[in-house]
Design a protein around this motif. Structure first.
Motif: not given
Length: 296
Positions: A221-232
């Protein structure tokens, strides 16, 4: 016998030795000693592969029985000591709220206790395999595919609300109508759960499931949250996983932003406590199960 079972599961000396917290040399010596004492060859091995012999398969079945009996004896000793000592291994997925898990730990490890907890945090498929291998006594996670599986006892827990999320500065939030077609213009990511959840969302949004642009499925989930905040990317997950980001305004619930009136249970992810059928839980595991079911 424990080393025998580890090598049976891994069929690889290095990985089995790592799980036993031994050097590969010491682990190999342990297996050789067992074979010498029993007078039979348990494994065929060469430079490429390790496999059980016919005699090895018979011994493994008996080894499981012996270790189960030894574990039961330890359970009885722990119970006689008033549950103030012993070891409990169980699993949870990231679907479980951290504060709930912390409250359980406080219940199982009161001041002065010598209880040792071994908690595996993983996705439900990995926890299922750990349970079948009897490395853990139970797990709490998404478990819909296991409800009809006779190998398990499944105690259902309250479902967790899920949705589709994006970052607050996402192009979808430009003021134009958020249509199903626009949702398909961006890559999706999601946690690992049964595909029926994504199909339900597609049905609610009138999207063809075959066109769903899922580009990443991950249990981190940490990886998914980071990608959510940093991408579209759009993220399909349960609300609790991004609760802090929702509260701070960094993340937006897309169905809500689109003005879609969906019932609360429409995208709920079922959660359950799962244990093996035909197995008696240790006193510590029984206490943990009772606490979990009483604090839903």
């Amino acid at each position: 016998m424990q080393h025998l079972l580890l090598l049976t599961e891994e069929l690889h000396f290095s990985r089995a030795a790592q799980r036993a917290n031994l050097s590969q040399t010491a682990f190999s010596r342990s297996i050789q000693t067992l074979e010498r004492e029993l007078g039979v060859r348990l494994f065929d091995r060469d430079t490429r592969r390790v496999s059980l012999t016919a005699a090895g398969r018979q011994i493994v079945a008996r080894a499981r029985e012996l270790i189960a009996q030894a574990t039961c004896l330890q359970f009885e000793v722990d119970e006689l000591r008033g549950l103030q000592a012993g070891r409990l291994a169980f699993g949870v997925s990231q679907l479980v709220e951290a504060d709930r898990l912390e409250r359980l730990i406080e219940q199982l490890q009161p001041a002065g206790s010598e209880v040792r907890l071994d908690i595996e945090v993983n996705h439900w498929e990995a926890l299922r395999e750990a349970l079948l291998a009897e490395r853990i006594e139970f797990f709490v996670a998404y478990a819909r595919p296991l409800v009809e599986d006779g190998r398990f006892v499944v105690h259902e827990l309250p479902a967790q609300a899920a949705s589709l999320f994006c970052r607050a500065q996402h192009p979808l939030l430009d003021g134009a109508a958020i249509t199903p077609a626009r949702l398909l213009d961006y890559p999706w990511s999601c946690v690992r759960f049964d595909a029926s959840i994504a199909q339900r969302l597609c049905s609610l949004l009138h999207i063809d499931a075959a066109q769903l642009p899922v580009r990443l499925t991950c249990s981190d989930l940490g990886l998914l949250r980071r990608r959510l905040l940093a991408s579209n990317e759009l993220l399909l997950t349960w609300r609790q996983a991004v609760a802090a980001e929702l509260a701070s305004g960094q993340v937006v619930d897309l169905p809500q932003a689109a003005g879609l009136a969906m019932p609360a249970e429409a995208l709920a992810l079922p959660c359950a406590l799962v244990r093996l059928a035909g197995r008696t839980l240790s006193p510590l595991a029984m206490r943990a199960q009772q606490w979990w079911l009483a604090n839903v």
